[in-house]
Design an enzyme around this catalytic site. Structure first.
Site, PDB file in Angstrom:
ATOM      1  N   ASN A  70       0.816  -1.210   0.000  1.00  0.00           N
ATOM      2  CA  ASN A  70       0.000   0.000   0.000  1.00  0.00           C
ATOM      3  C   ASN A  70       0.851   1.262   0.000  1.00  0.00           C
ATOM      4  O   ASN A  70       1.990   1.271   0.467  1.00  0.00           O
ATOM      5  CB  ASN A  70      -0.960   0.006   1.204  1.00  0.00           C
ATOM      6  CG  ASN A  70      -0.343   0.618   2.438  1.00  0.00           C
ATOM      7  OD1 ASN A  70      -0.353   1.836   2.617  1.00  0.00           O
ATOM      8  ND2 ASN A  70       0.226  -0.225   3.296  1.00  0.00           N
ATOM      9  N   CYS A 131       7.085   8.196   8.526  1.00  0.00           N
ATOM     10  CA  CYS A 131       6.705   9.033   7.386  1.00  0.00           C
ATOM     11  C   CYS A 131       7.840  10.017   7.081  1.00  0.00           C
ATOM     12  O   CYS A 131       8.641  10.351   7.960  1.00  0.00           O
ATOM     13  CB  CYS A 131       5.409   9.781   7.680  1.00  0.00           C
ATOM     14  SG  CYS A 131       5.411  10.677   9.230  1.00  0.00           S
ATOM     15  N   GLY A 243       1.735  -8.945  10.285  1.00  0.00           N
ATOM     16  CA  GLY A 243       1.422 -10.298   9.830  1.00  0.00           C
ATOM     17  C   GLY A 243       0.630 -11.152  10.788  1.00  0.00           C
ATOM     18  O   GLY A 243       0.647 -12.383  10.685  1.00  0.00           O
TER      19      GLY A 243
END
Length: 306
Positions: A70, A131, A243
């Site tokens: 993503n 970020c 996960g």
């Protein structure tokens, strides 16, 4: 015997260790019609920024082998709009609310947390430190900057501050220890792994941004290793992330040293997996005749040292 699933994370009482992960569950309240949100240990919101963001162009999500790629681009309505509606709705659920925040500079992080600190119903702040900053560098890859962000936020926050860290480092323990020494009350390990995929039919990248973050079952062993390594060196609690598809996965993270876990891709695929993971943890404890999940936190170390 019904095992006790409750844990205390940096002073926050969680009825069980299962949280949503930031980014795959909206702001948290949107799925109230699909699953009983009250059963969750807590909700971690999608990342909120100072001003609204439109996010990246489509396509920004792609399915790959054993995972999801993503590059959403932190699409969100901005912190002021967040406290007007989503936060109010979240407070009606009755579980702790951890708000994920991101900025491009120290002052931006601080300003967001100042605004949130003026509101009731925020249980903790999770700093998205993976970020890019104004220099297009990942915040937690710039240790002095990361220290300044955490220290600045701690000065204005009324609630615990959790640092969510990138796995793309040589030594995750050093990164976690730096966060602890800067004042973080906990860490989340880990964020997504940088990756990319190409569509061989079009000869183009599958994401508009070319590269993105990999999540899902394929990253679990690497994230478990990060939790285990950090647990050896830090004293603050860890949220394990990466996960987790079923109860067994959550227990792996807890045995490696996580006090709580956050579930992302699995809840995106099927929100009901969150409840199944909670039930799965309980079933494993019953099978092992273990009275409390707290007894297995970091349990692999006890076995190794026995």
């Amino acid at each position: 015997m019904i095992p006790d699933l409750s844990v205390n994370f940096a002073g926050i009482k969680l009825k069980n260790p299962v949280l949503t992960a930031s980014g795959t569950f909206g702001y948290g309240y949107e799925l109230a019609d699909l699953i009983p949100l009250k059963r969750l240990g807590g909700v971690v919101t999608k990342t909120v920024t100072l001003e609204p963001r439109a996010g990246n162009l489509q396509p920004r999500i792609a399915e790959v082998a054993s995972g999801i790629l993503n590059s959403i681009g932190l699409q969100n309505i901005g912190v002021r709009a967040f406290i007007e509606e989503p936060l109010e709705k979240l407070n009606k659920i009755g579980v702790p609310v951890i708000v994920s925040v991101a900025g491009v500079a120290v002052g931006e992080y601080v300003e967001i947390v100042k605004i949130l600190s003026s509101q009731n119903g925020v249980s903790a702040i999770e700093l998205n430190l993976s970020c890019p900053n104004l220099k297009k560098k990942i915040v937690c890859h710039d240790l002095p900057l990361m220290r300044d962000v955490i220290r600045g936020v701690k000065k204005v926050s009324r609630v615990p501050v959790i640092a969510k860290l990138s796995p793309l480092v040589t030594d995750i323990s050093e990164l976690a220890l730096t966060a602890q020494n800067a004042g973080a009350d906990g860490v989340t390990l880990t964020n997504t792994y940088p990756a990319m995929a190409v569509d061989i039919r079009t000869f183009k990248p599958k994401l508009s941004t070319v590269k993105g973050g990999m999540s899902g079952a394929c990253i679990k062993p690497m994230s478990v290793r990060c939790v285990y390594d950090a647990y050896q060196d830090i004293k603050i609690p860890i949220i394990g992330c990466g996960g987790i598809m079923m109860g067994e996965d959550a227990v792996e993270f807890i045995l490696a040293g996580a006090t709580a876990v956050s579930v992302g891709s699995s809840s995106l695929v099927s929100p009901g997996n969150l409840i199944a993971i909670i039930d799965g943890i309980e079933d494993i404890l019953k099978e092992k005749n273990i009275k409390s999940v707290k007894k297995i936190i970091g349990g692999i170390n006890k076995v190794r040292n026995a």
